[in-house]
Design an enzyme around this catalytic site. Sequence first.
Site, PDB file in Angstrom:
ATOM      1  N   CYS C 120       0.889  -1.171   0.000  1.00 39.95           N
ATOM      2  CA  CYS C 120       0.000   0.000   0.000  1.00 39.95           C
ATOM      3  C   CYS C 120       0.914   1.204   0.000  1.00 39.95           C
ATOM      4  CB  CYS C 120      -0.919   0.007   1.218  1.00 39.95           C
ATOM      5  SG  CYS C 120      -1.838   1.553   1.377  1.00 39.95           S
ATOM      6  N   CYS C 123      -0.680   4.537   2.193  1.00 37.60           N
ATOM      7  CA  CYS C 123      -0.687   4.487   3.664  1.00 37.60           C
ATOM      8  C   CYS C 123      -0.155   3.132   4.054  1.00 37.60           C
ATOM      9  CB  CYS C 123      -2.061   4.823   4.233  1.00 37.60           C
ATOM     10  SG  CYS C 123      -3.477   4.135   3.356  1.00 37.60           S
ATOM     11  N   SER C 124      -0.959   2.273   4.604  1.00 36.81           N
ATOM     12  CA  SER C 124      -0.472   0.940   4.946  1.00 36.81           C
ATOM     13  C   SER C 124      -1.630  -0.034   5.012  1.00 36.81           C
ATOM     14  CB  SER C 124       0.263   0.955   6.282  1.00 36.81           C
ATOM     15  OG  SER C 124       1.259   1.944   6.286  1.00 36.81           O
ATOM     16  N   CYS C 125      -2.550   0.053   4.045  1.00 39.22           N
ATOM     17  CA  CYS C 125      -3.708  -0.828   4.060  1.00 39.22           C
ATOM     18  C   CYS C 125      -3.240  -2.276   4.062  1.00 39.22           C
ATOM     19  CB  CYS C 125      -4.576  -0.579   2.832  1.00 39.22           C
ATOM     20  SG  CYS C 125      -5.180   1.102   2.747  1.00 39.22           S
TER      21      CYS C 125
END
Lengths: 95, 105, 215
Positions: C120, C123-125
């Site tokens: 991701c 962001c950091s999905c």
Amino acid sequence: MSQARFGRGDRVRVRRADVPGHLRTPRYIRGHEGEVERICGFFANPEELAFNRHGLPRRALYRVRFRQADVWPDYDGPATDTIDVEIYEHWLEQA
Amino acid sequence: MRQHHDMGGEKAGPVEKTEHDYAPWEKRVDALMVLLSDRERSLIKVDELRRNIEAIGPDAYHKMTYYERWITSITSTLLQRGALTSDELARKLADIERRETAGLL
Amino acid sequence: MSGHTHHDHHDHDHDHPHPTQPDVDGPLTYHQRLEIAVRELMIEKGVLTADEVRRTVEAMDARSPAGGARVVARAWTDPAYKQTLMTDPSRALNQVGVEVGLYKLVVVENTDAVHNLVVCTLCSCYPRAILGLPPDWYKSRAYRSRAVREPRTVMAEFGLEIPDDVAVRVHDSTADMRYLVLPKRPKGTEGWSETRLAGIVTRDTMIGVAEARLP
């Protein structure tokens, strides 16, 4: 939320917009051409949700597949390598 | 202009395969987000969380840990929504410092 | 609410010393204080309770890569289940008692011709419902920046060399989908039980930076 404008296999290009706000279309993919891999469904627009609005009507969300060699001029890998990115319909145009 | 969080394709060093067990306070930050964003409370949307993370300046963004960004962003969103005021927050933080000094935390 | 000392447990009394919270060993950081402040204010305003926070953390702790591993092992042994997993992941997850969560899951299968890698960049999905909380490196600047542009080099840094006759498919988790890589079942595992198979399905194999291997 009605109908998706593009279908699986359609060639699409990502719009090249450069605007402030909360955008879920990464910059590296803007301006590039790929193929619709699938329609993911219809979702409230995150660009509106980010400002606590309802984000309706829902937008079609696609997974678009790009050839890595098209995205990165210096891509160091086989021509078959690809990258899939989720992109909302309003960021796409017919290629 | 590229926003600093939008980093796909940027140059960067090797991936350091770091991980840690999340500290209790980090999990509580996560829990706050889960609860505050649920249908019943609806005090923050995930995309507001993201927007307010993106609004953290590039230097601070890269210095902060993941959950430091989260609690910063959750706080900003609650202020924007009027669910908290800066004054309440300042008084509470002073109270926490006092309790910490007194060994009560 | 002043005078209390246990910020997690306003709602019941203690007759035993409260164990020091591991994160409160040294002086609190600014952000740790901020977490306490926001939580206590929300509790005082009646928005949430300390008990809800505690239960939410417990639910979080209950989610781990073991959930994903169960799904993968079942898909390896049961073709009909695999078909369901590929076409209707939510239903497939429910069938093995894994909570689906809010997001739609996309399952991408590694084969002799294709290797998948998930990142991701924005962001950091991460598919937390089936893998728990993400490792730090997944959220790092290096991984988020480089996985899309030089995936083969990044995977090599994890010790995974993908031959040139295998296509690498990167998936940038930018919006409402979450991804699970269905790793290849290693040779030599014929006849293994689901439980035994699940034991070799690591978190990293389901992100795509590793392949399932015999122990």
